[in-house]
Motif scaffolding. Structure first.
Motif, mmCIF file in Angstrom:
data_model
loop_
_atom_site.group_PDB
_atom_site.id
_atom_site.type_symbol
_atom_site.label_atom_id
_atom_site.label_comp_id
_atom_site.label_asym_id
_atom_site.label_seq_id
_atom_site.Cartn_x
_atom_site.Cartn_y
_atom_site.Cartn_z
ATOM 1 N N ASP A 262 0.796 -1.244 0.000
ATOM 2 C CA ASP A 262 0.000 0.000 0.000
ATOM 3 C C ASP A 262 0.824 1.288 0.000
ATOM 4 O O ASP A 262 0.265 2.362 0.112
ATOM 5 C CB ASP A 262 -0.940 0.073 1.227
ATOM 6 N N VAL A 265 0.040 4.014 -2.547
ATOM 7 C CA VAL A 265 -1.254 4.662 -2.335
ATOM 8 C C VAL A 265 -1.186 5.589 -1.128
ATOM 9 O O VAL A 265 -1.696 6.709 -1.145
ATOM 10 C CB VAL A 265 -2.353 3.599 -2.073
ATOM 11 N N SER A 266 -0.512 5.107 -0.051
ATOM 12 C CA SER A 266 -0.572 5.871 1.196
ATOM 13 C C SER A 266 0.370 7.068 1.212
ATOM 14 O O SER A 266 0.104 8.062 1.873
ATOM 15 C CB SER A 266 -0.308 4.963 2.393
ATOM 16 N N LYS A 269 -1.033 10.504 0.355
ATOM 17 C CA LYS A 269 -2.026 10.934 1.362
ATOM 18 C C LYS A 269 -1.361 11.641 2.540
ATOM 19 O O LYS A 269 -1.963 12.482 3.199
ATOM 20 C CB LYS A 269 -2.810 9.725 1.875
ATOM 21 N N LEU A 270 -0.121 11.258 2.833
ATOM 22 C CA LEU A 270 0.571 11.858 3.972
ATOM 23 C C LEU A 270 0.833 13.353 3.761
ATOM 24 O O LEU A 270 1.079 14.088 4.701
ATOM 25 C CB LEU A 270 1.900 11.142 4.228
ATOM 26 N N ALA A 272 -1.371 15.249 2.117
ATOM 27 C CA ALA A 272 -2.655 15.805 1.677
ATOM 28 C C ALA A 272 -2.951 17.165 2.295
ATOM 29 O O ALA A 272 -3.551 18.020 1.644
ATOM 30 C CB ALA A 272 -3.768 14.819 1.977
ATOM 31 N N HIS A 273 -2.530 17.374 3.557
ATOM 32 C CA HIS A 273 -2.929 18.632 4.178
ATOM 33 C C HIS A 273 -2.044 19.822 3.806
ATOM 34 O O HIS A 273 -2.272 20.926 4.259
ATOM 35 C CB HIS A 273 -3.069 18.483 5.697
#
Ligand code: XMP
Length: 518
Positions: A262, A265-266, A269-270, A272-273
């Motif tokens: 994963d 994919v992950s 996202k880390l 994202a902010h």
């Protein structure tokens, strides 16, 4: 780096603890730099140090030739702290008698302090207290003008000072930088603040502010490119650069098919902010696997992966177009010209870094972490708001799972190892086990063994479990995990990973083994 921070320069005579001295000083919020003992006086002067430290080292002042060092630095009237060999060297040049101790002293010793005015200020008057020794030679008689500050049963002069004619030289036979020396941090603080008059301004917050400004001033309106590796260094370097230049930065994460479960994919996202932080995942799985087909030799695997990485990297940089700068997460241990026997380069194997590329592609390097140790990068990562999940990541080799599959890499084997690795990480995560582990991972062996599952005979793969403790990856010990933990991991691997019917535990230390099996 051009800042208003006070700096302590450490001359490295080859001690295994030199980097630790530098880290301890920085923990006291004072900037420190390591130079090889052969550095010139001009190099030292250019850094405007507030004090000098002479590290320990393997040499003996009784050897015929001494390591070369800038002896003129003694005329500079800078405070000096000599540790172990550094102490003997100062004693030797000052006319003291150094001789081979009849009993060499390694490990714990009990220090009795005789003078608490400066170096041992604020140490409790009760005592003796434990210090860490590692020496064969000792000072037999004080050099003229020196005062003895402390002793141990084996070293009549375990600490001394020479404070006159503008000189302030302090010497310790033991190592204040190692954890076993109970009041080590206090002794170093006394040297930094009481003796050198340093100000504690070296914090990751001030470093961050200053570096972001520097990057902004350098980049101006040009484009910056960065390949994220999934590890903490490239992530922190990228986010710092993003803070400086925002959307002028483009990041790519190359999925080579050799990543952990994963991960592709992950990872995005880390980030994202961070508004507008661009991290594109490039799916290059097929191209890597195709080139690795049938290759069993680990060094060959590394070369193939390295070359393919460069091809994909170049294509991606061209896609962004008009790139001037490249961000890299190079750390301080990689740039120190250490004289230590193992050398900093011993930590990491030649891997797929983009070494020759910047000059070929005429890219200028931005290396915002060149001055930092790994623990400082983690603090910086927190300062930047990166998630703990990323900051606390274990080291993961550039060539990824390919070097944890012994023998040829196939997609079937990758699937098995990825599942096994996910279970190992879950069961041995920080907080799940009490011990602090350097790495915990699975290795897929190139053999099958017989087993019995239900009433059927099986003939399946073996997973080797590699779990080590270490401070820097240069030496490591196998983790003495509780049997229950080993049992749980083994049960889960055999029950949950199709194709595995046996688990073995690696009980070798580094050296003579290595951490990775390759
Ligand atoms: P060894 O196997 O030499 O590994 O004991 C020491 C440490 O280095 C990591 N390692 C690598 N890290 N690229 C990296 O960034 C690489 O190619 C590489 N090879 C090994 C290994 O995981 C261990 O922490």
């Amino acid at each position: 780096m051009e800042t208003s921070h006070d700096t302590i320069v450490i001359l490295d005579f080859g001690s295994q603890y030199t980097q630790l001295i530098a880290r301890r000083i920085r923990e006291a919020q004072v900037h420190s730099l390591i130079l090889p003992a052969s550095a010139s006086l001009a190099t030292i002067r250019a850094l405007h140090p507030k004090g000098l430290i002479f590290s320990g080292g393997p040499a003996s002042v009784m050897d015929e030739t001494l390591p070369s060092w800038p002896q003129e630095v003694l005329d500079e009237d800078l405070p000096i702290l000599g540790i172990c060999y550094g102490m003997q060297l100062l004693a030797h040049v000052s006319g003291g008698i150094v001789s081979a101790a009849t009993r060499r002293e390694f490990g714990r010793a009990e220090l009795t302090v005789l003078d608490r005015t400066d170096l041992f200020r604020d140490l409790p008057s009760s005592g003796p207290f434990p210090v860490w020794m590692s020496h064969g030679d000792r000072i037999e008689s004080l050099p003229p003008g020196f005062v003895c500050l402390a002793r141990t049963p084996n070293s009549p002069v375990a600490a001394m000072k020479y404070v006159q004619h503008g000189k302030r030289w302090y010497c310790l036979q033991f190592h204040p930088e190692v954890a076993h020396t109970t009041y080590g941090p206090q002794i170093l603080r006394n040297f930094l603040f009481t003796i050198c008059g340093c100000r504690p301004t070296w914090t990751m917050r001030s470093f961050l502010e200053h570096s972001v400004e520097q990057i902004r001033a350098r980049v101006q309106n040009k484009r910056v490119f960065c390949a994220l590796s999934g590890g903490v260094d490239s992530a922190v370097a990228a986010v710092m650069t993003y803070r400086a230049v925002g959307k002028q930065l483009t990041c790519v994460f190359i999925d080579n098919g050799l990543l952990r479960k994963d991960e592709a994919v992950s990872l995005p996202k880390l980030f994202a902010h961070y508004n507008g932080f661009e991290c594109r995942v490039v799916d290059a799985r097929d191209s890597f696997l195709r080139r690795l087909r049938g290759v069993a030799d680990p060094e060959k695997k590394r070369r193939i992966i390295g070359r393919q990485f460069i091809r994909v990297f170049e294509t991606e940089a061209q896609r962004v177009g008009d790139v001037t700068f490249l961000v890299q997460g190079t750390l301080y241990p990689d740039v120190i010209e250490s004289v230590s026997a193992a050398g900093p380069s011993a930590t990491i194997k030649t891997h797929h870094n983009v070494g020759g590329l910047p000059s070929r592609m005429k890219l200028q390097l931005i290396e915002p972490l060149r001055e930092l140790f790994k623990d400082e990068v983690r603090v910086l990562g927190r300062e930047l708001g990166l998630p703990e999940e990323l900051i606390a990541r274990q080291p993961f080799p550039g060539p990824g799972l390919a070097i944890r599959i012994l023998g040829p890499v196939t997609s079937e084997r990758l699937d098995i190892l990825r599942e096994a690795d996910a279970i190992v990480r879950e069961e041995l995560a920080p907080g799940v086990v009490d011990q602090e582990l350097w790495q915990a991972f699975a290795v897929l062996l190139p053999i099958r063994t017989v087993g019995v599952m239900g009433d059927r005979r099986t003939y399946e793969h073996v997973i080797a479990l590699r779990v080590v403790t270490s401070v820097d990856g240069m030496t490591a010990d196998w983790a003495k995990l509780p049997y229950e933990v080993l049992e749980r991991v083994s049960n889960r691997l055999i029950n949950e990973v199709a194709g595995v019917n046996r688990v073995v535990y690696d009980i070798s230390s580094k050296p003579p083994s290595t951490i990775e099996w390759e």
